[in-house]
Enzyme design. Structure first.
Site, PDB file in Angstrom:
ATOM      1  N   TRP A 325       0.803  -1.487   0.111  1.00  0.00           N
ATOM      2  CA  TRP A 325      -0.189  -0.010  -0.313  1.00  0.00           C
ATOM      3  C   TRP A 325       0.698   1.617  -0.210  1.00  0.00           C
ATOM      4  O   TRP A 325       0.629   2.367  -0.712  1.00  0.00           O
ATOM      5  CB  TRP A 325      -0.906   0.015   1.121  1.00  0.00           C
ATOM      6  CG  TRP A 325      -1.709   0.919   1.583  1.00  0.00           C
ATOM      7  CD1 TRP A 325      -3.506   0.995   0.883  1.00  0.00           C
ATOM      8  CD2 TRP A 325      -1.699   1.991   1.730  1.00  0.00           C
ATOM      9  NE1 TRP A 325      -3.529   2.389   1.542  1.00  0.00           N
ATOM     10  CE2 TRP A 325      -2.721   3.233   1.856  1.00  0.00           C
ATOM     11  CE3 TRP A 325      -0.532   2.924   2.999  1.00  0.00           C
ATOM     12  CZ2 TRP A 325      -2.179   4.700   2.776  1.00  0.00           C
ATOM     13  CZ3 TRP A 325      -0.072   3.866   3.402  1.00  0.00           C
ATOM     14  CH2 TRP A 325      -1.095   5.267   3.733  1.00  0.00           C
ATOM     15  N   HIS A 326       2.093   1.039   0.893  1.00  0.00           N
ATOM     16  CA  HIS A 326       2.289   2.390   0.494  1.00  0.00           C
ATOM     17  C   HIS A 326       3.179   2.675  -0.692  1.00  0.00           C
ATOM     18  O   HIS A 326       3.494   4.232  -0.536  1.00  0.00           O
ATOM     19  CB  HIS A 326       4.359   2.331   1.824  1.00  0.00           C
ATOM     20  CG  HIS A 326       3.147   2.160   3.357  1.00  0.00           C
ATOM     21  ND1 HIS A 326       2.813   1.092   3.889  1.00  0.00           N
ATOM     22  CD2 HIS A 326       3.245   3.299   4.033  1.00  0.00           C
ATOM     23  CE1 HIS A 326       2.342   1.626   5.097  1.00  0.00           C
ATOM     24  NE2 HIS A 326       3.007   3.059   5.520  1.00  0.00           N
ATOM     25  N   GLY A 327       3.472   1.692  -1.224  1.00  0.00           N
ATOM     26  CA  GLY A 327       4.013   2.019  -2.945  1.00  0.00           C
ATOM     27  C   GLY A 327       4.831   1.170  -3.888  1.00  0.00           C
ATOM     28  O   GLY A 327       4.913   0.315  -3.610  1.00  0.00           O
TER      29      GLY A 327
END
Length: 475
Positions: A325-327
């Site tokens: 989700w973060h990248g």
């Protein structure tokens, strides 16, 4: 538009004044102003992506109404999956398309096939991961009949686009925030002042702690092979404080700004660097995201029900998805995997619920706090590094122990000044937070005199010349 910019310093008072001038008119007037202000706030970065927010708003508003009109389980499930596919589809395209293409090309190259894909140069819309999850939670809760869908489009549009938390959270649940747009707000000076104090505290963490740490962090990570083992360790430690000051500072400002308009947002950070193990860390860090994954991924997978192997599977999935989700980078996935590996022993030996009811910290627990912080810092190296190879080489260079020199931090007057500011600001931040932990407070509560003191520190120690983006804007 950055919270720590001149643009926002002009924007906020104007919106604040207009908002409370409209208090004597029907509720729709205030909500409409908030929608307009929120779209201006987001469009200040790139107006073209306002269409994405509007599209997501229309889709989930319509699906919410449709879910309420039918009791047919198959039709309701199709409506839910429509919302999931549309929202996650947009997120996957804008955020992960390049990642999948690059890995697809790498895989074929490994087997000797040369592929030359067209580069679409997709721009990542700011905050898309945050407002996508926020609108999804609404649809899912309506589907599960935990929430009645709103009939008012303006209220729903305000919920989706509410500017204080639009681009970096907290990721609010509809059942907490949406009802606040349905009732008349009355100005409460005490509530508003608590917001002002929280804004001051958030700015301190951002422009004094985080942005000063960035001075060394960027140097060290951008040329890590040139620094001593001790400097690399300090670089990683400072990044831990940078990302905390940056992200929790944004959350504090967002919560404070929301209070100016009469709204209450959820606490997103609860002093995570005083955690005594990794499980407690995740109960204190980015709470709105961790609870989102708990409620909409972990529990639907079975949660802690079932045998131990299924519990381990569920934990692995949640941490890996959280990392992704973060990248769109393997570094984030590895970061999530590291936290999973640190969490699983606690789960297996039934220690993951330790300290749930033990908020007060004792000095005997200091070794556990330091150990947890160092483990989190190790994982931060992957989070900050450009590639997994970079992170691994960074750790290898630390382990060489070739030099304990820290000359980077005092090689000239400018470096020495930054070092002093960083040490003083971190100690001030930790002192205020320790006091809050011991008092069982959910946030740092400043007195008027303390607020003035912190404002003075911001004035003389803050980074204002080139205000930097909040780190989590990229997610």
């Amino acid at each position: 538009m950055l919270f720590n910019s001149i643009d926002f310093a002009v924007f906020l008072p104007i919106v604040f004044a207009l908002y409370w001038l409209l208090a004597k008119y029907p509720l729709r007037a205030q909500n409409s102003l908030l929608v307009i202000a929120s779209y201006v706030f987001y469009g200040w970065w790139d107006w073209r992506f306002l269409s994405l927010i509007l599209f997501s708003t229309i889709v989930d508003y319509s699906i919410g109404l449709a879910l309420n009109k039918t009791s047919d389980d198959k039709k309701r499930k199709r409506l839910l999956w429509t919302s999931i596919v549309v929202n996650i589809g947009l997120l996957m395209f804008f955020k992960y398309f390049g990642f999948f293409v690059d890995n697809f090309v790498t895989a074929f190259t490994f087997f000797g096939a040369e592929i030359q894909p067209n580069n679409l140069n997709i721009i990542l819309p700011v905050g898309i991961s945050f407002y996508t999850f926020q609108t999804l939670s609404y649809t899912i809760d309506v589907y599960k009949r935990k929430l009645e869908p709103t009939q008012d489009f303006i209220q729903f549009a305000t919920f989706v686009s509410f500017f204080p938390q639009l681009v970096a959270g907290p990721i609010e649940r509809a059942k907490h925030l949406l009802p606040q747009f349905e009732v008349k707000r009355h100005f409460d000076s005490n509530f508003a002042m608590s917001g002002v104090y929280l804004i001051i505290w958030g700015l301190f963490k951002k422009v004094v702690v985080a942005d000063n740490c960035a001075f060394f962090v960027n140097q060290i990570f951008n040329g890590s092979s040139s620094y001593s083992s001790a400097e690399l360790v300090l670089g990683a430690v400072l990044f831990g404080f940078q990302i905390y000051g940056d992200f929790s500072g944004y959350s504090d400002i967002a919560i404070g700004v929301a209070r100016l308009f009469g709204f209450s947002l959820m606490v997103n950070f609860s002093f995570p660097y005083f955690s005594r193990n990794i499980a407690e860390f995740w109960r204190r860090w980015h709470i709105s995201l961790s609870t989102w994954f708990r409620d909409y991924v972990y529990i639907p997978l079975g949660g802690s029900r079932g045998n131990k192997s299924k519990q381990i599977r569920n934990v692995l999935i949640v941490f890996l998805v959280s990392g992704f989700w973060h990248g769109a980078n393997w570094t984030y996935i590895i970061w999530g995997a590291i936290h999973a590996m640190l969490f699983l022993p606690l789960l297996i030996f039934k220690r993951n619920r330790t300290y749930v009811d033990q908020y007060t910290i004792t000095y005997k627990q200091l070794p556990k706090i330091v150990t947890t912080f160092l483990l989190v810092t190790l994982a931060w190296i992957f989070f900050r590094a450009d590639t997994a190879t970079h992170a691994i080489n960074y750790i290898i260079d630390i382990c060489r122990f070739e030099s304990l020199s820290v000359v980077t931090f005092y090689k000239n007057g400018k470096s020495l000044l930054f070092s002093v500011i960083i040490v003083v600001s971190i100690l001030v931040m930790l002192a205020f937070e320790f006091k809050s932990v011991q008092k069982h407070q959910k946030e740092v509560i400043l007195s008027p005199y303390m607020a003035i003191f912190i404002a003075i520190l911001i004035t003389f120690m803050g980074v204002f010349k080139n205000p930097s983006d909040f780190i989590y804007f990229q997610f």
